[in-house]
Design a protein around this motif. Sequence first.
Motif, short mmCIF file in Angstrom:
data_model
loop_
_atom_site.label_atom_id
_atom_site.label_comp_id
_atom_site.label_asym_id
_atom_site.label_seq_id
_atom_site.Cartn_x
_atom_site.Cartn_y
_atom_site.Cartn_z
N ASN A 84 38.39 42.89 43.00
CA ASN A 84 38.67 43.51 41.69
C ASN A 84 39.94 44.35 41.73
O ASN A 84 39.99 45.49 41.26
CB ASN A 84 37.48 44.33 41.19
N THR A 85 40.97 43.75 42.34
CA THR A 85 42.27 44.43 42.47
C THR A 85 43.35 43.57 41.82
O THR A 85 43.11 42.44 41.40
CB THR A 85 42.64 44.62 43.95
N LEU A 108 37.87 48.06 37.12
CA LEU A 108 37.13 46.95 36.53
C LEU A 108 36.12 46.38 37.54
O LEU A 108 36.28 46.54 38.75
CB LEU A 108 38.10 45.87 36.07
N ASP A 109 35.09 45.72 37.01
CA ASP A 109 33.98 45.23 37.85
C ASP A 109 33.98 43.71 38.00
O ASP A 109 33.50 43.18 38.98
CB ASP A 109 32.64 45.65 37.23
N GLU A 110 34.48 43.01 36.96
CA GLU A 110 34.52 41.53 36.98
C GLU A 110 35.91 41.14 36.50
O GLU A 110 36.11 40.66 35.39
CB GLU A 110 33.45 40.94 36.06
N ILE A 111 36.89 41.32 37.38
CA ILE A 111 38.29 41.14 37.00
C ILE A 111 38.54 39.69 36.64
O ILE A 111 37.93 38.79 37.21
CB ILE A 111 39.16 41.64 38.16
N ASN A 129 42.35 42.22 32.66
CA ASN A 129 41.12 42.37 31.89
C ASN A 129 39.89 42.07 32.71
O ASN A 129 39.96 41.50 33.81
CB ASN A 129 41.18 41.57 30.58
N ASP A 130 38.75 42.51 32.16
CA ASP A 130 37.43 42.32 32.75
C ASP A 130 36.69 41.33 31.85
O ASP A 130 36.93 41.30 30.63
CB ASP A 130 36.70 43.68 32.78
#
Length: 313
Positions: A84-85, A108-111, A129-130
């Motif tokens: 998530n980078t 973000l958690d789910e990039i 965005n996620d």
Amino acid sequence: AETDPMDDNGDAADDPAIWVNLRNPEQSRILGTNKKFGLYSYDLQGKKLQELVVGRVNNVDVRQGFTFKGEAADIAAASQRDRNTIALFRINPNSGEMVTTNEIDTNLDEIYGLCMYKNLNNEFYIFINDQDGRFEQYSVTDDPSGWQAQRVRTFSVNSQPEGCAADDAKQRLFIGEEDVAVWTLDAEPNASSQLELVAAVSDQLVADIEGMDIYRSANAVYLIVSSQGNDSYVVFDAEAPYEYKGRFRVGMNSAKNIDGASETDGLAVTSIPLNKDYPQGLLVVQDGRNLLPNEKQNFKYVSWHEIQSSLNL
Ligand code: CA
Ligand code: CA
Ligand code: CA
Ligand code: CA
Ligand code: CA
């Protein structure tokens, strides 16, 4: 033309970006993600030149005319789904050779999707965005220790986004909410994040809305969008009122035995003349099914001249 196939089976290729060799345009390179493996680059004939093992990078974008530790450099950024980078790559502005530099942490958690923006003051930004609809905007600056990033704005859409593209000259960001619409907003970090509708999903623009990019020439500026649900590409004016200009598919080239493109995820376009095959620039699209023969996924190259003649642009 078409690129060499991916090294991985299934849905592996995702998103291309175009790096232009400003001194020798025919030596320009195409960057492309393998979302199971890392980042590739290809020449204008589609031959693979580099592969960087950086993990599950989904979308990639490029901006030119930057520096790295004070030396001239171009920059690529990719959304890195393992961590998530944002993965950053320094590009040699003379050769196009890429090296990995550092990764930027996000909240973000789910990039998912990513695009870049360079404003008229030569400031560099990344939008990421996620899958839940959140966007973050980062400013990237050069520093004696390397590239540093700072989050400068957040905003969101109501459902899953992915593709996005900035019109640097007009400081506009275009974003796709996959099942809903293409929206636009001001790309500047201190501006309003009010969304303006470009086009809702329709018989012409069929979900998923996927990759998009800006084609800017002396006479016009267009937004090209992957209409994944009907294997086609839609062209809009990239200025209000965002008039629909037409749509097209990418068919097979029987003389060269190259299959057409379908189920396209990412795309990238430039108006810069690259070589005799691409006198008005180049569109690169991901192809969901690489045939003739049946092989792993790849990217297809289409001369903008063909698109312009087909649509009477
Ligand atoms: Ca896909
Ligand atoms: Ca998608
Ligand atoms: Ca195909
Ligand atoms: Ca995608
Ligand atoms: Ca093929």
